[in-house]
Scaffold this motif. Structure first.
Motif: not given
Ligand code: 13P
Ligand code: SF4
Length: 306
Positions: A162-187
């Motif tokens: 859809k041509d829709i603007e999504i306004i995001a709330w400033e919230g996140w899950c500490n568990v998922h948001d904490g996964l880093t690019v470096e960790e994934v790239e290493e694996w």
């Protein structure tokens, strides 16, 4: 699979109480193994809405049991422990949402099920990680406020047709948001033949590295159907139990030691036995809030599944 004595006791109590036991994909292995259904948030909500059992023992975090209580007011919904909150759900309150809505008059609110009943009650429609894109695609508005997970909102904005603007709330899950690019790239470097499968609660830079982005049950389906033998799993570790059990011979790796949701790990077999024996802890929602929250949940459930 052979049940332990405590698991046998739980099966006996479930039968006596005409109860079913639901467990989220992140629950401890021994809880998953004795449950009637193990699923993602959407699947568990649908099962709760369809069961004719009188009692639902919900092994997950608080908002999940509350969602079952919203859908099934005539049933006894039991949460074996009360100290099982979700940091994402706690990042928005009804008062904060009302204040934001006042700044955005007429903009519909799409609320991730990882939220309290009071927040759902002030929302237009709910979504889960399994159906967020479909839910937004079902709307006619040109602008929506999506709460409380900003990563899911950004992911949905990228994938909506859809041509829709999504306004995001400033919230996140500490568990998922904490996964880093470096960790994934290493694996990925260590296991170049493996696919990386991620949950949409991960941050956008991590999702850019993913071969597939799915809800927890979507991940289970993906790894089962894939001809590939090795997977790096970008979500809470508890899901690896089911992945390994259902896919003997395939290999699953967790890319970070921090991918553990502590509240999900608190419920024990003893807690489930106590919940069934003492009818504790009953989760209820005040009727005026429940009716309004149900409208948002039912609108979501009416969006066709894939
Ligand atoms: P799912 O709906 O994908 O199971 O996710 C719930 C959740 O809490 C993810 O952190
Ligand atoms: Fe909440 Fe994150 Fe735990 Fe999921 S993993 S229940 S979003 S704290």
């Amino acid at each position: 699979m052979e049940f332990s004595d405590k698991q046998k006791e739980i099966r006996r109590l479930l039968k006596d109480r005409r109860a079913i036991m639901l467990a989220h994909n992140y629950q401890p292995a021994e809880i998953q193994d004795v449950a009637d259904f193990v699923d993602d948030s959407l699947g568990l909500s649908i099962t709760a809405s369809q069961t004719d059992a009188e009692v639902i023992v919900f092994c997950g975090v608080h908002f999940m049991a509350e969602t079952a209580a919203i859908i099934c007011p005539d049933k006894t919904v039991l949460l074996p422990r009360l100290d099982v909150g979700c940091c994402l759900a706690e990042s928005v309150t009804a008062a904060k949402l009302l204040a934001r809505k006042a700044e955005l008059p007429g903009v519909p609110v799409v609320t991730y099920v990882n939220s309290t009943a009071a927040v759902k009650a002030e929302s237009d429609i709910c979504c889960t990680s399994a159906n967020a894109v479909r839910v937004v695609n079902s709307l006619t508005a040109r602008q929506v406020l999506m709460i409380p997970d900003q990563n899911l909102a950004l992911y949905t904005a990228r994938h909506t047709s859809k041509d829709i603007e999504i306004i995001a709330w400033e919230g996140w899950c500490n568990v998922h948001d904490g996964l880093t690019v470096e960790e994934v790239e290493e694996w990925k470097a260590a296991r170049p033949q493996a696919l990386f499968v991620a949950h949409p609660e991960c941050n956008p830079e991590v999702l850019d590295l993913a071969d597939a982005v799915r809800s927890t049950s979507g991940m289970l389906k993906f790894v089962h159907e894939s001809p590939v033998q090795e997977f790096i799993i970008g979500t809470e570790k508890g899901i690896l139990h089911r992945m390994r059990r259902e896919n003997p011979g395939k290999h699953f790796y967790s890319p970070s030691k921090r991918l553990i949701c502590r509240p999900m790990k608190r419920i024990t077999l003893d807690d489930v036995i106590a919940a069934l024996t003492e009818t504790r802890h009953r989760v209820t929602v005040p009727e005026n809030i429940r009716v309004k929250a149900l409208r948002a949940v039912e609108r979501m459930l009416a969006v066709p599944r894939d």
